[in-house]
Design an enzyme around this catalytic site. Structure first.
Site, mmCIF file in Angstrom:
data_model
loop_
_atom_site.group_PDB
_atom_site.id
_atom_site.type_symbol
_atom_site.label_atom_id
_atom_site.label_comp_id
_atom_site.label_asym_id
_atom_site.label_seq_id
_atom_site.Cartn_x
_atom_site.Cartn_y
_atom_site.Cartn_z
ATOM 1 N N ASP A 76 0.836 -1.194 0.000
ATOM 2 C CA ASP A 76 0.000 0.000 0.000
ATOM 3 C C ASP A 76 0.876 1.251 0.000
ATOM 4 O OD1 ASP A 76 -2.297 1.447 0.001
ATOM 5 O OD2 ASP A 76 -2.875 0.986 2.055
ATOM 6 N N ASN B 274 -10.115 -3.112 -7.290
ATOM 7 C CA ASN B 274 -9.355 -1.997 -7.866
ATOM 8 C C ASN B 274 -9.821 -1.596 -9.273
ATOM 9 O OD1 ASN B 274 -6.203 -2.917 -6.265
ATOM 10 N ND2 ASN B 274 -7.767 -1.462 -5.600
HETATM 11 C C1 IPE Z 1 -5.140 -3.053 -1.053
HETATM 12 O O1 IPE Z 1 -5.229 -1.728 -1.098
HETATM 13 C C2 IPE Z 1 -4.822 -3.612 -2.388
HETATM 14 C C3 IPE Z 1 -3.509 -3.353 -2.905
HETATM 15 C C4 IPE Z 1 -2.481 -2.880 -2.248
HETATM 16 C C5 IPE Z 1 -3.379 -3.714 -4.296
HETATM 17 P P1 IPE Z 1 -6.541 -0.956 -1.557
HETATM 18 O O2 IPE Z 1 -6.153 0.485 -1.608
HETATM 19 O O3 IPE Z 1 -7.118 -1.550 -2.778
HETATM 20 O O4 IPE Z 1 -7.541 -1.237 -0.346
HETATM 21 P P2 IPE Z 1 -8.284 -0.163 0.551
HETATM 22 O O5 IPE Z 1 -9.316 0.461 -0.309
HETATM 23 O O6 IPE Z 1 -7.235 0.806 0.993
HETATM 24 O O7 IPE Z 1 -8.849 -0.984 1.686
HETATM 25 MG MG MG Z 2 -5.886 2.088 -0.242
#
Ligand code: IPE
Ligand code: MG
Length: 235
Positions: free
Chosen positions: A21, A61
């Site tokens: 993240d 995503n």
């Molecule tokens: C988790 O992060 C997925 C990845 C790192 C690919 P996201 O940004 O998609 O998830 P949230 O929305 O912060 O929970």
């Molecule tokens: Mg996120």
């Protein structure tokens, strides 16, 4: 003793997972995430970790702006180019976990090519979770099991947690020891829900592009200080 030596003299986890993240500013830092993944994978391989599962693109995503989805769709190609050479030299295998029915044809071809090319390698298994979500993974596994029951390959009484685990993408990987999330958020976001049953969690403040060798060793050091009981009593 240095932090690295201390970690290396202890139990090195078999399987770690990272929620990568904090790449939000894709456009500006384009070159960082993939290079970082390469470096972290090389360190994991070097210290004898068997499998590294990374969350690169979730089933949710697709709801991001088109520009970002397009960028993320290019990641496998960037990974392939970044991993060339060093990964071969270090015998690192690459596999992808996730749905395969929503990608453009060239992405599917690339994923299959990379998996085929690296499948016999015996070093680290880098498991790239791409269009991955646990709900889908478990749902698809359940459908497979039901099919086997319907065709009399399996009886209902034979369904055990092991059978369910064998219908998930991670069936050939060791049990998940440690789950890391970078960037300060403390949630799972539909990642490896079944596999985390007895994993330890480590939340790093650093954004993914800044999570390097030193941070990984800090996470491993922290992990080694935990007392894992697996539901039993203190050893
Ligand atoms: C988790 O992060 C997925 C990845 C790192 C690919 P996201 O940004 O998609 O998830 P949230 O929305 O912060 O929970
Ligand atoms: Mg996120």
């Amino acid at each position: 003793m240095s932090l690295e030596n201390r970690v290396l003299s202890g139990y090195v986890p078999q399987h770690i997972a990272i929620i990568m993240d904090g790449n939000g500013r894709w456009a500006k830092k384009r070159s960082l995430p993939r290079t970082n993944l390469k470096n972290i994978a090389l360190v994991c391989n070097e210290i004898g970790i068997k499998a590294l599962s990374v969350y690169a693109f979730s089933t949710e995503n697709w709801n991001r702006p088109k520009e970002e989805v397009d960028y993320l769709m290019d990641l496998p190609k960037e990974f392939e180019e970044t991993f060339k050479g060093k990964f071969k030299e270090k015998n690192i295998r690459v596999m992808f976990s996730g749905r395969r029915d929503r990608f453009p044809e060239h992405v599917i071809e690339l994923i299959e090519r990379v998996e085929e090319k690296t499948k016999d390698r015996t070093g680290l298994i880098l498991n790239i979770c791409f269009d991955y979500g646990s709900y889908t993974e478990i749902t698809d596994g359940v459908k497979e099991i039901v099919k086997e029951v319907q065709s009399n390959k399996l009886s209902i009484d034979d369904i055990t947690p092991e059978i369910i685990g064998n219908h998930l993408y991670t069936k050939d990987l060791p049990k998940l020891d440690l789950m890391i999330r970078t960037s300060g958020e403390e949630r799972i976001s539909n990642f490896l829900l079944w596999q985390i049953a007895y994993s330890e969690f480590y939340f790093a403040k650093k954004h993914w592009p800044a999570f390097g060798r030193k941070e990984l060793f800090k996470a491993l050091d922290n992990f080694q200080k935990r007392n894992r009981r697996f539901g039993g009593l203190k050893e």
